[in-house]
Design a protein around this motif. Structure first.
Motif, PDB file in Angstrom:
ATOM      1  N   GLU A  12       2.248   5.919   9.810  1.00  0.00           N
ATOM      2  CA  GLU A  12       3.572   6.279  10.327  1.00  0.00           C
ATOM      3  C   GLU A  12       4.599   5.207   9.954  1.00  0.00           C
ATOM      4  O   GLU A  12       5.683   5.494   9.464  1.00  0.00           O
ATOM      5  CB  GLU A  12       3.536   6.392  11.863  1.00  0.00           C
ATOM      6  N   ARG A  13       4.225   3.946  10.191  1.00  0.00           N
ATOM      7  CA  ARG A  13       5.093   2.813   9.913  1.00  0.00           C
ATOM      8  C   ARG A  13       5.262   2.647   8.409  1.00  0.00           C
ATOM      9  O   ARG A  13       6.303   2.219   7.915  1.00  0.00           O
ATOM     10  CB  ARG A  13       4.443   1.553  10.525  1.00  0.00           C
ATOM     11  N   ASP A  63      -1.685  11.946  -0.008  1.00  0.00           N
ATOM     12  CA  ASP A  63      -2.273  12.720   1.085  1.00  0.00           C
ATOM     13  C   ASP A  63      -3.777  12.932   0.928  1.00  0.00           C
ATOM     14  O   ASP A  63      -4.419  13.554   1.772  1.00  0.00           O
ATOM     15  CB  ASP A  63      -1.581  14.091   1.190  1.00  0.00           C
ATOM     16  N   SER A  64      -4.345  12.405  -0.187  1.00  0.00           N
ATOM     17  CA  SER A  64      -5.764  12.658  -0.434  1.00  0.00           C
ATOM     18  C   SER A  64      -6.681  11.878   0.490  1.00  0.00           C
ATOM     19  O   SER A  64      -7.864  12.191   0.619  1.00  0.00           O
ATOM     20  CB  SER A  64      -6.121  12.276  -1.877  1.00  0.00           C
ATOM     21  N   ILE A  65      -6.156  10.839   1.113  1.00  0.00           N
ATOM     22  CA  ILE A  65      -7.030  10.012   1.943  1.00  0.00           C
ATOM     23  C   ILE A  65      -7.177  10.640   3.320  1.00  0.00           C
ATOM     24  O   ILE A  65      -6.209  10.766   4.067  1.00  0.00           O
ATOM     25  CB  ILE A  65      -6.467   8.580   2.080  1.00  0.00           C
ATOM     26  N   PRO A  66      -8.404  11.097   3.661  1.00  0.00           N
ATOM     27  CA  PRO A  66      -8.608  11.732   4.970  1.00  0.00           C
ATOM     28  C   PRO A  66      -8.206  10.775   6.107  1.00  0.00           C
ATOM     29  O   PRO A  66      -8.364   9.561   5.990  1.00  0.00           O
ATOM     30  CB  PRO A  66     -10.116  12.001   4.995  1.00  0.00           C
ATOM     31  N   VAL A  67      -7.700  11.360   7.177  1.00  0.00           N
ATOM     32  CA  VAL A  67      -7.211  10.539   8.295  1.00  0.00           C
ATOM     33  C   VAL A  67      -8.308   9.721   8.959  1.00  0.00           C
ATOM     34  O   VAL A  67      -8.034   8.712   9.597  1.00  0.00           O
ATOM     35  CB  VAL A  67      -6.499  11.400   9.372  1.00  0.00           C
ATOM     36  N   ASP A  68      -9.565  10.151   8.806  1.00  0.00           N
ATOM     37  CA  ASP A  68     -10.624   9.387   9.470  1.00  0.00           C
ATOM     38  C   ASP A  68     -11.132   8.216   8.624  1.00  0.00           C
ATOM     39  O   ASP A  68     -12.076   7.538   9.021  1.00  0.00           O
ATOM     40  CB  ASP A  68     -11.779  10.307   9.900  1.00  0.00           C
ATOM     41  N   ILE A  69     -10.528   7.991   7.478  1.00  0.00           N
ATOM     42  CA  ILE A  69     -10.851   6.775   6.719  1.00  0.00           C
ATOM     43  C   ILE A  69      -9.819   5.711   7.091  1.00  0.00           C
ATOM     44  O   ILE A  69      -8.615   5.907   6.922  1.00  0.00           O
ATOM     45  CB  ILE A  69     -10.810   7.018   5.187  1.00  0.00           C
ATOM     46  N   THR A  70     -10.305   4.594   7.615  1.00  0.00           N
ATOM     47  CA  THR A  70      -9.415   3.487   7.969  1.00  0.00           C
ATOM     48  C   THR A  70      -8.937   2.816   6.695  1.00  0.00           C
ATOM     49  O   THR A  70      -9.729   2.550   5.784  1.00  0.00           O
ATOM     50  CB  THR A  70     -10.161   2.464   8.840  1.00  0.00           C
ATOM     51  N   LEU A  71      -7.629   2.570   6.653  1.00  0.00           N
ATOM     52  CA  LEU A  71      -7.040   1.950   5.475  1.00  0.00           C
ATOM     53  C   LEU A  71      -6.612   0.538   5.856  1.00  0.00           C
ATOM     54  O   LEU A  71      -5.904   0.348   6.846  1.00  0.00           O
ATOM     55  CB  LEU A  71      -5.837   2.795   5.050  1.00  0.00           C
ATOM     56  N   THR A  72      -7.047  -0.455   5.073  1.00  0.00           N
ATOM     57  CA  THR A  72      -6.601  -1.834   5.324  1.00  0.00           C
ATOM     58  C   THR A  72      -6.034  -2.431   4.043  1.00  0.00           C
ATOM     59  O   THR A  72      -6.389  -2.033   2.937  1.00  0.00           O
ATOM     60  CB  THR A  72      -7.746  -2.744   5.836  1.00  0.00           C
ATOM     61  N   VAL A  93       0.834  -1.205   0.000  1.00  0.00           N
ATOM     62  CA  VAL A  93       0.000   0.000   0.000  1.00  0.00           C
ATOM     63  C   VAL A  93       0.865   1.250   0.000  1.00  0.00           C
ATOM     64  O   VAL A  93       0.435   2.323   0.416  1.00  0.00           O
ATOM     65  CB  VAL A  93      -0.961   0.026   1.212  1.00  0.00           C
ATOM     66  N   ASP A  94       2.129   1.122  -0.476  1.00  0.00           N
ATOM     67  CA  ASP A  94       3.026   2.278  -0.476  1.00  0.00           C
ATOM     68  C   ASP A  94       2.420   3.461  -1.219  1.00  0.00           C
ATOM     69  O   ASP A  94       2.562   4.602  -0.801  1.00  0.00           O
ATOM     70  CB  ASP A  94       4.393   1.891  -1.056  1.00  0.00           C
ATOM     71  N   ASP A  95       1.684   3.186  -2.331  1.00  0.00           N
ATOM     72  CA  ASP A  95       1.071   4.277  -3.093  1.00  0.00           C
ATOM     73  C   ASP A  95      -0.035   4.960  -2.274  1.00  0.00           C
ATOM     74  O   ASP A  95      -0.181   6.181  -2.306  1.00  0.00           O
ATOM     75  CB  ASP A  95       0.527   3.757  -4.428  1.00  0.00           C
ATOM     76  N   LEU A  96      -0.796   4.171  -1.522  1.00  0.00           N
ATOM     77  CA  LEU A  96      -1.881   4.741  -0.714  1.00  0.00           C
ATOM     78  C   LEU A  96      -1.329   5.550   0.460  1.00  0.00           C
ATOM     79  O   LEU A  96      -1.868   6.599   0.811  1.00  0.00           O
ATOM     80  CB  LEU A  96      -2.802   3.631  -0.172  1.00  0.00           C
ATOM     81  N   VAL A  97      -0.253   5.052   1.047  1.00  0.00           N
ATOM     82  CA  VAL A  97       0.350   5.745   2.185  1.00  0.00           C
ATOM     83  C   VAL A  97       0.951   7.074   1.733  1.00  0.00           C
ATOM     84  O   VAL A  97       0.889   8.084   2.436  1.00  0.00           O
ATOM     85  CB  VAL A  97       1.420   4.858   2.851  1.00  0.00           C
ATOM     86  N   ALA A  98       1.514   7.061   0.513  1.00  0.00           N
ATOM     87  CA  ALA A  98       2.192   8.263   0.012  1.00  0.00           C
ATOM     88  C   ALA A  98       1.213   9.351  -0.407  1.00  0.00           C
ATOM     89  O   ALA A  98       1.571  10.516  -0.517  1.00  0.00           O
ATOM     90  CB  ALA A  98       3.083   7.881  -1.177  1.00  0.00           C
ATOM     91  N   LEU A 148       7.521  -1.472   1.004  1.00  0.00           N
ATOM     92  CA  LEU A 148       8.254  -0.274   0.601  1.00  0.00           C
ATOM     93  C   LEU A 148       7.853   0.891   1.505  1.00  0.00           C
ATOM     94  O   LEU A 148       6.689   1.284   1.550  1.00  0.00           O
ATOM     95  CB  LEU A 148       7.947   0.062  -0.861  1.00  0.00           C
ATOM     96  N   THR A 149       8.820   1.399   2.235  1.00  0.00           N
ATOM     97  CA  THR A 149       8.589   2.537   3.124  1.00  0.00           C
ATOM     98  C   THR A 149       9.762   3.506   2.944  1.00  0.00           C
ATOM     99  O   THR A 149      10.699   3.216   2.195  1.00  0.00           O
ATOM    100  CB  THR A 149       8.554   2.093   4.604  1.00  0.00           C
ATOM    101  N   GLU A 150       9.713   4.618   3.646  1.00  0.00           N
ATOM    102  CA  GLU A 150      10.866   5.541   3.567  1.00  0.00           C
ATOM    103  C   GLU A 150      12.142   4.830   4.010  1.00  0.00           C
ATOM    104  O   GLU A 150      13.221   5.050   3.480  1.00  0.00           O
ATOM    105  CB  GLU A 150      10.625   6.770   4.441  1.00  0.00           C
ATOM    106  N   ALA A 151      12.006   3.953   5.001  1.00  0.00           N
ATOM    107  CA  ALA A 151      13.183   3.271   5.547  1.00  0.00           C
ATOM    108  C   ALA A 151      13.738   2.214   4.598  1.00  0.00           C
ATOM    109  O   ALA A 151      14.927   1.895   4.651  1.00  0.00           O
ATOM    110  CB  ALA A 151      12.835   2.622   6.885  1.00  0.00           C
TER     111      ALA A 151
END
Lengths: 319, 319
Positions: A316-317, A87-96, A80-85, A207-210
């Protein structure tokens, strides 16, 4: 409060795929399921949507007021690296994301290629093409050392099969939670030590920043020149230009690549024709309609029961 | 009485192989080791020979009075059908074969090809040759049914790995001793029932009167048309003409053949070019100098200690 039958929107750019997913989800008893395959179609259905099951969803739609009823976005993939990157997804939408679903198929892919490389399947095929009786002595996986980077559900399954092949198993992970699975465990600060003794390095990391470009020239030249690299994680775990340089200098016995920094790779990409680079088309862990629908249906039941969802993404992770 | 250092004759038609085996046996501390690679050389050394470590030995020599000091013949292979069939070996010469040595390499070979066939490795290789991005959904071994005919050390190791791949495992054996290893066990009277539900049939049986041509048309047509046959036992377990007929009629998805009724198979043999027949050159379980010498050295120690040898051939049983 959740409704007993949440309004579900299934999205896939391929309309027949979208319909197949929707049909499959309905089989689990959920009746309010609509499907869309274009931005326009999705936009029209958003105001009445509570849950999205999506692949390559036009995320920019979610920032609009019309999307305010959307509570939960289930990706049909594991990465889900593309989804995490985005910013359009509001924080109150749970992502799984899908978890615990790909270990079986990806580990089969990995051992298919490990055995092919170790036992020189190419030489066997060539002998048949040339009608040549060629009784050479194939090497073995038994007694060799495999390193698995990433010990989630996919990495753990690779470890399990490596045991059946009597390999020594090293692991590197960021959480360290599964360290007891392997003979030697390494932390992210120990990449060079981790790879130094390996005959096979398998990447299953998210795939993350780390982890972006974590396998760069420094790591590659720390590997044995006879070692084999397998990437079933994400393309950008590897700095591809470094891999090309290192392999063109004669380092590494083989690379098996199912994922790439840019997919699909273009016709003129050097990977297609490099000797000892085995290319496949991001197919090692396919999201199947049946598998995804089953996972999603179980998650919808948890959602309706107010229980914690499976595969919740920690932004965050990064996964 | 056995001497503390029996006179050992190592025979192999390839003189460098013969010397390599002799050298390796000497490393275990046995000093009286000679090698031969022709009938003449062997004949000259026979009168002073107590133990033979041999491959393709001129068995007619053993019937002579000069061979009367020979007490034990250790084959360097696992299959001894040729030795059992030859009446030249006096009954007072103990015959042993290599056991417990090939399970690892043969089972790796089997799973290399099972994964290749199941996941369509040929399509993956073709896509790379054509520089074609081809993200198809590969099938899985998980959930499929494998049948292992022969549950000795080789068959047992295939069963163990099949478990790691989450397959259902059926077995057929003549002794029934290892019946508990498998989900369903069949006896030699139940071949048609045994093969009827299998996705993969793997032959690891020794060649005896009872198993000669056991896989004939009757058994083959009892298999599912989508099934795959793998032979790592002996060529003559299969009636090859029947296999060719049946496959040319479109039955069976694939056959993986490492052994043949006559080896090497000639250039004009139809197996080389049949679609869905994967041919290799009797290499799945190679006798290596190190492996054989280690096994033999352990057996010589037992011989000197007056203990039962490992791998004693029962001529009645046929292996």
């Amino acid at each position: 409060m959740n409704s007993p039958q949440p309004n579900i929107l299934v999205f896939n750019p391929d309309s027949s795929e979208a319909k197949a997913y929707a049909e499959s989800v309905r089989h689990y008893g959920f009746t309010s399921v609509k499907s869309a395959s274009t931005t326009e179609e999705a936009n029209k259905l958003l105001s009445e949507t509570e849950v999205i099951l999506g692949w390559k969803f036009p995320l920019e739609l979610l920032i609009q007021p019309v999307a305010s009823s959307v509570r939960w976005f289930q990706s049909t993939g594991a990465g889900v690296d593309d989804l995490v990157a985005d910013d359009s997804i509001p924080v109150d939408i749970t992502l799984t994301r899908i978890i615990d679903q790909f270990g079986s198929s990806i580990s089969e892919y990995v051992f298919m290629f490990l055995l092919h490389v170790a036992k020189d399947g190419s030489r066997m095929r060539r002998a048949q093409t040339e009608k040549l009786w060629d009784p050479f002595i194939p090497a073995s996986l038994a007694g060799k050392t495999i390193g698995v980077a990433g010990l989630g559900s996919i990495g753990s399954e690779i470890v399990r099969k490596a045991r059946a092949f009597d390999m020594s198993v090293y692991g590197l992970s960021y959480s360290g939670k599964q360290a007891a699975l392997v003979d030697r465990h390494f932390t992210p600060g120990q990449w060079s030590e981790f790879v130094g003794e390996l005959d096979y390095l398998v990447l299953t990391l998210p795939l993350t920043e780390a982890t972006h470009h974590i396998v760069s020239k420094k790591v590659l030249i720390s590997m044995k020149s006879t070692a084999c690299l397998v990437n079933v994680g994400r393309g950008a775990l590897i700095k591809e230009d470094d891999l090309i340089d290192v392999m063109q200098s004669g380092h590494l016995h083989a690379a098996v690549l199912d994922v790439f920094e840019n997919e699909p790779i273009p016709k003129n990409h050097v990977f297609w024709t490099m000797p000892n680079v085995l290319v496949t088309s991001h197919l090692s862990g396919p999201s199947t309609v049946d598998g995804v629908s089953h996972f999603f249906a179980e998650n919808v039941k948890r959602y309706l029961a107010g229980k914690a969802l499976a595969g919740v993404v920690d932004k965050e992770r990064g996964y």
